[in-house]
Write an enzyme that holds these catalytic residues in place. Sequence first.
Site: not given
Length: 446
Positions: A143, A235, A264
């Site tokens: 994801y 990522d 985040k």
Amino acid sequence: MHHDESRDLYDRALSVMPGGVNSSVRAAIEPYPPFAQRGDGGHLIDADGNRYVDWVLGLGPLLYGHDTPEPVQAAVQSHASEGPMYGMPTEIEVEHAEFVARHVPSVEMIRFVNSGTEATVSAVRLARGYTGRNKIVVMQGGYHGAQESTLVEGNADNPRPSTAGIPQSFSQHTLPVPFNDEEAVHEVFEEHGDDIAAVLVEPLLANKGIVMPEDGYHETLRDLTADHDSLLIFDEVITGFRVGGLQCAQGKFGVTPDVTTFGKIIGGGYPVGAIGGKSEIIEHFTPSGDVFQAGTFSGHPVTMAAGLETLRYAAENDVYDHVNSLGEQLRSGLTEVVADQAPEYTVAGTDSLFKVLFTRDGPRDLDGQCEAGCRQRPDCPRYEYCPKNGADVGNCETDRWRRVFWPKMKEQGVFLSQNQFESQFISYAHSEEDVEKTLEAYKEAL
Ligand SMILES: *Cc1c(COP(=O)(O)O)cnc(C)c1O
């Protein structure tokens, strides 16, 4: 435990928001999700006043749990009260960029954006612009946010959009391969090497997992991309400033990507994303280069203040020691509970990430198995059984996890991630007591 207030709120929400939520995974809990009212350290209190040990932590950003340290609070408040944003550059952006460049091996320059999705969208555009190529290699089941180039399923010979709303022609430029499969990625480079702009990969699968890389896998990706003049993009939206501390997972694994995406934790609990890397590559973004990239809220002073103070506090205190040691306690405790009660299950995670994967089969003899989370050790008796990629995780007992196990944990006051696939996170505010309580709850629920 009652949820009347949450049910009423969800009832109202369903009339005005699709599925009653603003991000899909929040509705995964059935028949309706508890609504959060407030946080308290490592705990969460819902709209009906129920208290939980919270291992979701906003799905990753909250390194300190719900009580941000005093310097973070102070910086947020002062920047918010000075006027929230300007559309002009500010000092705090420079300071945050300097901090990240000082600590993360791959980063010389960085562009801040507003979400992890925006970071991966921009990184993919950058890779395509930099190399003049179209194709992106991604991991099946991985994801990278809600974006066109990565919401793709199938395999490299037959990629297709994984959602309505994406033209088939877009997905042709994405090549999904299984994580940890060196042969598959070699093949894809043999066939498409000259067209591949980048390999985009999480250092470990944290959204469909947790799955650790096998020894040598990232080195293979590093060599293949270098040999073909493609970029390696890590990522690190989840792993950044969580796995490997301030040097991130790339430092822990000793593999330096060309480009890194962040999100985040780097915004300290406020909306954020970022794309970092070698100057020679990052300078291809406008205005210094020709790959257009812009954002009204990018580098938002309140976010920058929260993010920078969050990282500074971690640099000056025993934050990573604390969360990683609780992680070790949780994972080794879970390994014992699982060995007793569900020996086919796999305990996964590293640093301050943990998860029990409901794998369907395991070895008869557990002697010598990984002690505090799967490490993909070939000499572990579980090695033939532990998930190696997204498909393996997808084959777990996800219905049991969701319908039976999760509600039993919730009833005991332990709030776990909304589905079998997402990581669970440990914060600086969590305590050994929270770990003990959680292990007891697993004993009941498994
Ligand atoms: C959360 C996440 C994203 C998306 O970030 P958003 O801020 O939700 O857009 C991208 N990549 C990874 C690895 C993530 O975990």
